[in-house]
Design an enzyme around this catalytic site. Structure first.
Site, PDB file in Angstrom:
ATOM      1  CE  LYS A 112      51.353   2.840  36.560  1.00 25.71           C
ATOM      2  NZ  LYS A 112      51.796   1.628  35.967  1.00 25.71           N
ATOM      3  NE  ARG A 144      48.114   1.015  30.180  1.00 25.26           N
ATOM      4  CZ  ARG A 144      47.819   1.538  31.161  1.00 25.26           C
ATOM      5  NH1 ARG A 144      48.447   2.271  32.002  1.00 25.26           N
ATOM      6  NH2 ARG A 144      46.386   1.346  31.303  1.00 25.26           N
TER       7      ARG A 144
HETATM    8  N1  HH2 Z   1      49.510   0.317  34.582  1.00 24.47           N
HETATM    9  C1  HH2 Z   1      48.417   0.543  34.602  1.00 24.47           C
HETATM   10  C2  HH2 Z   1      47.400  -0.306  34.139  1.00 24.47           C
HETATM   11  N2  HH2 Z   1      47.775  -1.123  33.108  1.00 24.47           N
HETATM   12  N3  HH2 Z   1      49.455  -1.950  31.869  1.00 24.47           N
HETATM   13  C3  HH2 Z   1      50.789  -2.006  31.479  1.00 24.47           C
HETATM   14  N4  HH2 Z   1      51.158  -2.671  30.445  1.00 24.47           N
HETATM   15  N5  HH2 Z   1      51.928  -1.282  31.938  1.00 24.47           N
HETATM   16  C4  HH2 Z   1      51.169  -0.446  33.192  1.00 24.47           C
HETATM   17  O1  HH2 Z   1      52.324   0.011  33.867  1.00 24.47           O
HETATM   18  C5  HH2 Z   1      50.082  -0.463  33.452  1.00 24.47           C
HETATM   19  C6  HH2 Z   1      49.075  -1.243  32.663  1.00 24.47           C
HETATM   20  C7  HH2 Z   1      48.028   1.233  35.877  1.00 24.47           C
HETATM   21  O2  HH2 Z   1      47.548   2.674  35.393  1.00 24.47           O
HETATM   22  P1  HH2 Z   1      45.985   3.126  35.087  1.00 24.47           P
HETATM   23  O3  HH2 Z   1      45.505   2.230  33.913  1.00 24.47           O
HETATM   24  O4  HH2 Z   1      46.244   4.670  34.663  1.00 24.47           O
HETATM   25  O5  HH2 Z   1      45.277   3.226  36.268  1.00 24.47           O
HETATM   26  P2  HH2 Z   1      44.305   2.062  36.894  1.00 24.47           P
HETATM   27  O6  HH2 Z   1      44.760   0.778  36.857  1.00 24.47           O
HETATM   28  O7  HH2 Z   1      43.670   2.679  38.191  1.00 24.47           O
HETATM   29  O8  HH2 Z   1      42.905   1.951  35.882  1.00 24.47           O
END
Ligand code: HH2
Length: 324
Positions: A259, A293
């Site tokens: 992030k 995660r």
């Molecule tokens: N962060 C993201 C998405 N889902 N869920 C939880 N529980 N905690 C988190 O910190 C979290 C999450 C964002 O990351 P990512 O899925 O890689 O990106 P995007 O939202 O652009 O798909």
């Protein structure tokens, strides 16, 4: 560090006796008395929380901030999920809607089109439980009926009034993540006087919402929402002190993977933040987080294995005295 100081730093009662020379407590006892040893999820399964749990991220989106547009179909995504399991993932978390800052909501039909074929292909083939990252009850219901066991809701059941019932009726596990507003509006809501205390208070409301909907306490996990309505300083402060969130008494999940707060510290682009991600996870683990995660499963698994082994060797693991 002297044991007595170590105890104080961890917020323990200061009365614990320590065997001379070894630093091992004589009286084994929980260091995180409120934490649960397991997380009950769908289909009568239980995730063991006495060791760090790694949740591998699998985005079947065209636009996720670090791994969007990787797959052309469910077969390819399943291969990637299997590879994550080989690398040590305990859970695979699939998402069909990017929630990066500024992202627009995806219609339910489109999210279902992205996620459901993968859930159908993977839920009964993967040797680990499948989690679905969604804010929509329709997506959750469809995925749970196809064998998913966990709903990871970044809105903590606030986005869709039907979500609590969908989770409760299926007996699924649920991740209640802290956010303010929506991904579109959250950046302007990153204002806190005491970020740890305020995030914990708002998560307590999320837990109450889940309880009202009939979700059993043993099925809930809370998440401070690293990067969601938080600037870099807020995310770092949470990772450095999870105390208020841990003391809610629910297992804590963190998602620092790749992030932007890491970019703020390191000046590195998203694809070069793996060591920083591992450091953030170890930091959170020492602060009481249990589930991590991440996109890069193998290096984080390794970092957490060393942290866990060191804590156990020193008698500082969560159940005290290396008893579990
Ligand atoms: N962060 C993201 C998405 N889902 N869920 C939880 N529980 N905690 C988190 O910190 C979290 C999450 C964002 O990351 P990512 O899925 O890689 O990106 P995007 O939202 O652009 O798909």
């Amino acid at each position: 560090m002297k044991p007595a100081r170590r105890e104080r730093a961890r917020g323990s009662p200061g009365m614990m006796k320590v065997s001379p020379g070894t630093g091992t407590p004589r009286r084994p006892g929980p260091r995180f008395p409120e934490a649960r040893p397991g997380w009950e999820i769908g289909a009568g399964r239980m995730i063991d929380l006495t060791r760090p749990v790694v949740m591998g991220v699998l985005n079947v989106t065209p636009d996720s901030f670090s791994d969007g547009g990787r797959f052309t179909g469910p077969g390819e995504a399943l291969e990637a999920a299997m590879a994550m399991v080989e690398d040590g993932a305990d859970i695979v978390d699939v998402g069909g809607e990017s929630t990066r800052p500024g992202a627009r909501e995806v219609p339910e039909s489109e999210e279902l089109r992205r996620v459901l074929p993968f859930v159908r292909a993977a839920a009964h083939r993967l040797p680990v439980p499948l989690s679905v990252d969604t804010r929509k009850a329709g997506v959750a219901r469809a995925a749970l009926s196809e064998g998913a066991a966990i709903i990871n809701d970044v809105s903590a059941l606030a986005h869709d009034p039907e979500m609590g019932a969908a989770v409760a009726q299926a007996g699924a596990g649920v991740v209640l993540m802290h956010m303010r507003g929506s991904p579109e509006t959250m950046a302007s809501l990153a204002r806190y006087r005491d970020v740890g205390a305020e995030v914990a208070a708002e998560l307590r409301e999320a837990v109450a919402r889940a309880l009202r909907a009939g979700v059993a306490p043993g099925r809930m996990v809370v998440d401070p929402g690293i990067g969601f309505a938080k600037n870099a300083e807020h995310s770092l402060a949470l990772l450095g002190d999870l105390g208020a969130v841990v003391s809610l008494g629910y297992p804590v999940l963190v998602g620092p993977s790749r992030k932007s707060f890491l970019g703020a510290v390191l000046g590195a682009p998203a694809d070069r933040r793996v060591p920083g991600t591992a450091a953030a996870c170890v930091m959170a683990y020492l602060g009481g987080a249990r589930i991590f995660r991440v996109h890069d499963v193998a290096p984080v698994r390794q970092a957490l294995a060393v942290a866990d082994a060191a804590m156990r060797a020193a008698g500082r693991d969560r159940n005290g005295g290396g008893e579990t």
